[in-house]
Scaffold this active site. Structure first.
Site, PDB file in Angstrom:
ATOM      1  N   LEU A 124       0.824  -1.212   0.000  1.00 58.39           N
ATOM      2  CA  LEU A 124       0.000   0.000   0.000  1.00 58.39           C
ATOM      3  C   LEU A 124       0.859   1.263   0.000  1.00 58.39           C
ATOM      4  O   LEU A 124       0.645   2.169  -0.804  1.00 58.39           O
ATOM      5  CB  LEU A 124      -0.916   0.006   1.230  1.00 58.39           C
ATOM      6  CG  LEU A 124      -1.805   1.236   1.433  1.00 58.39           C
ATOM      7  CD1 LEU A 124      -2.786   1.395   0.264  1.00 58.39           C
ATOM      8  CD2 LEU A 124      -2.575   1.133   2.754  1.00 58.39           C
ATOM      9  N   GLU A 126       3.556   4.174  -0.458  1.00 58.71           N
ATOM     10  CA  GLU A 126       4.365   4.697  -1.550  1.00 58.71           C
ATOM     11  C   GLU A 126       5.270   5.810  -1.020  1.00 58.71           C
ATOM     12  O   GLU A 126       5.035   6.324   0.084  1.00 58.71           O
ATOM     13  CB  GLU A 126       3.465   5.244  -2.669  1.00 58.71           C
ATOM     14  CG  GLU A 126       2.580   4.195  -3.315  1.00 58.71           C
ATOM     15  CD  GLU A 126       1.777   4.732  -4.498  1.00 58.71           C
ATOM     16  OE1 GLU A 126       1.904   5.947  -4.796  1.00 58.71           O
ATOM     17  OE2 GLU A 126       1.034   3.945  -5.112  1.00 58.71           O
ATOM     18  N   GLY A 128       5.361   8.848  -1.609  1.00 56.83           N
ATOM     19  CA  GLY A 128       4.606  10.056  -1.291  1.00 56.83           C
ATOM     20  C   GLY A 128       3.254   9.785  -0.672  1.00 56.83           C
ATOM     21  O   GLY A 128       2.419  10.694  -0.562  1.00 56.83           O
ATOM     22  N   ARG A 243      -3.611  -3.915  12.729  1.00 57.36           N
ATOM     23  CA  ARG A 243      -3.399  -3.174  13.976  1.00 57.36           C
ATOM     24  C   ARG A 243      -3.546  -4.075  15.190  1.00 57.36           C
ATOM     25  O   ARG A 243      -2.818  -3.920  16.181  1.00 57.36           O
ATOM     26  CB  ARG A 243      -4.375  -2.004  14.040  1.00 57.36           C
ATOM     27  CG  ARG A 243      -4.006  -0.894  13.073  1.00 57.36           C
ATOM     28  CD  ARG A 243      -5.141   0.066  12.810  1.00 57.36           C
ATOM     29  NE  ARG A 243      -4.717   1.035  11.778  1.00 57.36           N
ATOM     30  CZ  ARG A 243      -5.525   1.814  11.105  1.00 57.36           C
ATOM     31  NH1 ARG A 243      -6.837   1.744  11.317  1.00 57.36           N
ATOM     32  NH2 ARG A 243      -5.065   2.665  10.210  1.00 57.36           N
ATOM     33  N   HIS A 339      19.095  -1.223  33.139  1.00 57.67           N
ATOM     34  CA  HIS A 339      20.361  -1.896  32.847  1.00 57.67           C
ATOM     35  C   HIS A 339      21.545  -0.934  32.861  1.00 57.67           C
ATOM     36  O   HIS A 339      22.705  -1.379  32.854  1.00 57.67           O
ATOM     37  CB  HIS A 339      20.297  -2.583  31.478  1.00 57.67           C
ATOM     38  CG  HIS A 339      19.616  -3.913  31.487  1.00 57.67           C
ATOM     39  ND1 HIS A 339      18.265  -4.063  31.692  1.00 57.67           N
ATOM     40  CD2 HIS A 339      20.113  -5.178  31.316  1.00 57.67           C
ATOM     41  CE1 HIS A 339      17.943  -5.347  31.632  1.00 57.67           C
ATOM     42  NE2 HIS A 339      19.046  -6.043  31.413  1.00 57.67           N
ATOM     43  N   GLU A 364       1.573  -0.182  10.228  1.00 58.11           N
ATOM     44  CA  GLU A 364       0.129  -0.409  10.293  1.00 58.11           C
ATOM     45  C   GLU A 364      -0.611   0.809  10.848  1.00 58.11           C
ATOM     46  O   GLU A 364      -1.634   0.695  11.505  1.00 58.11           O
ATOM     47  CB  GLU A 364      -0.212  -1.655  11.121  1.00 58.11           C
ATOM     48  CG  GLU A 364      -0.423  -2.896  10.274  1.00 58.11           C
ATOM     49  CD  GLU A 364       0.909  -3.578   9.943  1.00 58.11           C
ATOM     50  OE1 GLU A 364       1.856  -2.860   9.532  1.00 58.11           O
ATOM     51  OE2 GLU A 364       0.994  -4.806  10.071  1.00 58.11           O
TER      52      GLU A 364
END
Length: 380
Positions: A124, A126, A128, A243, A339, A364
């Site tokens: 889906l 692209e 732009g 999702r 950590h 997504e």
């Protein structure tokens, strides 16, 4: 939510597979090389993971959304890449065919995807048209019994290994925005289809991503999925399921961060005491637990609504994805902080978890797009 016996056993199976098969050595190798592991893919296919959500009549297990969520969560708890291996066919890959494919299309493609014989990906985005997916500029122009496709898709997860891709292309150039877009399944080995170089990514290495370029690609009209010019609505419905999967992966990543933080806080000593005994550290761990549990309950609830075909399922998936993705990032940050300097070193697992968590609030649909979806549902 208290899982029933069936789902509890499934959860146990998923966890045992992940811990046994997706070893630290393999994780480190894939993170270093960025290559796809075909042996792992085939092993997961033999277990039926590639077809968990695909109906039995098309070669899958026909399991419900909660089973799917449990699989993604447990796999991502071990490593996000493992979850993505199993997720694609059950989510964005197989989703459009299940929603809008003809019976002949489902019978032709889905059994091969469920068995792991073939890989089907989703195209889906692209260059732009990211969050603004309606800005698609790829075109599919009718020519006799075919369409001729030209355009470029980017950030396509799994493209370098894929056999087929479901793409979205403008078929009515007179329409503006998301109107006039159609869905097609395209053979990745067809003349005119080419790939960009695999992207060098921050995280989720081991599942290659690249551009897919279409130059005068001739596709039979039989490869049109669903009604002509109505493909965009199916893309949005497919993303609902996607999702939910990302929400589940986010829960798994967040739980993995918590596991590592608790373990380290109990072992590491400073000033003659376990760092777990310092309130500053213990409070961070408490906050992580609250985030993990809230994200998990939202995700399980969304899965239940989806299985009930509830009209509220779409918004619930967006809420779960939004909260769980952000929670995973919060947990990753705190795990690294607990950590200290070691959390910044690749030898420690939290370093990779921190990098992998970052994609959860992007793919997504970004967290900001989820806010748009949620607000639009409330304010329409």
């Amino acid at each position: 939510m208290i899982l029933d016996r069936k789902h509890a056993l499934q959860q146990k199976l998923f966890r045992e597979f992940a811990e046994t098969e997706f070893t630290k050595e393999l994780q480190d190798e894939l993170d270093e090389t960025g290559e796809f592991n075909w042996d792992m893919h085939k092993k997961m296919a033999r277990y039926g993971f590639m077809g968990v959500k695909i109906p039995e009549e098309y070669g899958g297990a026909g399991a419900d959304s909660l089973t799917y969520v449990l699989m993604d969560e447990e796999f991502a708890r071990q490593d996000a890449v493992l979850a993505i291996y199993a997720n694609t066919s059950n989510s964005l890959g197989g989703g459009p065919l299940l929603l809008a494919g003809s019976e002949s299309q489902k019978k032709e493609y889905l059994p091969q995807v469920a068995s792991g014989e073939k890989i089907l990906v989703f195209g889906l985005t692209e260059p732009g048209a990211g969050s603004d997916a309606g800005g698609t500029t790829t075109t599919a122009i009718p020519d006799g019994d075919d369409f001729i496709i030209n355009g470029r898709k980017c950030f396509i997860s799994g493209a370098p290994m894929a056999d087929w891709i479901i793409i979205y292309a403008k078929t009515d150039l007179s329409q503006k925005g998301s109107r006039g877009i159609s869905m097609f399944i395209v053979d990745m080995h067809a003349d005119g289809v080419s790939l960009g170089a695999p992207e060098k990514k921050m995280g989720i290495n081991g599942y290659p991503t690249s551009d897919v370029v279409f130059e005068d690609v001739r596709v039979p009209k039989a490869n049109l999925i669903g009604p002509l010019n109505k493909g965009f609505q199916y893309a949005m419905k497919t993303l609902d399921g996607g999702r939910l999967g990302v929400a589940a992966m986010s829960v798994g990543v967040a739980q993995g961060c918590l596991d590592e933080a608790v373990k380290y806080a109990k072992e590491r000593k400073q000033f003659g005491r376990r760092i777990a005994d310092f309130q500053g550290v213990s409070f961070m761990i408490a906050e992580m637990q609250a985030d993990v549990e809230a994200a998990r309950q939202l995700t399980y609830h969304a899965a239940t609504l989806k299985d009930q075909n509830s009209p509220q399922a779409g918004m619930a998936c967006s809420i779960a994805k939004y909260f769980a993705a952000e929670a995973a990032n919060r947990c990753a940050y705190k795990a690294v902080q607990i950590h200290g300097g070691y959390g910044y070193i690749k030898e420690y697992r939290v370093e990779r978890l921190y990098r992998d968590a970052r994609i959860m609030s992007i793919f997504e649909g970004t967290s900001q797009i989820q806010e748009v979806v949620i607000a639009n549902n409330l304010l329409k």
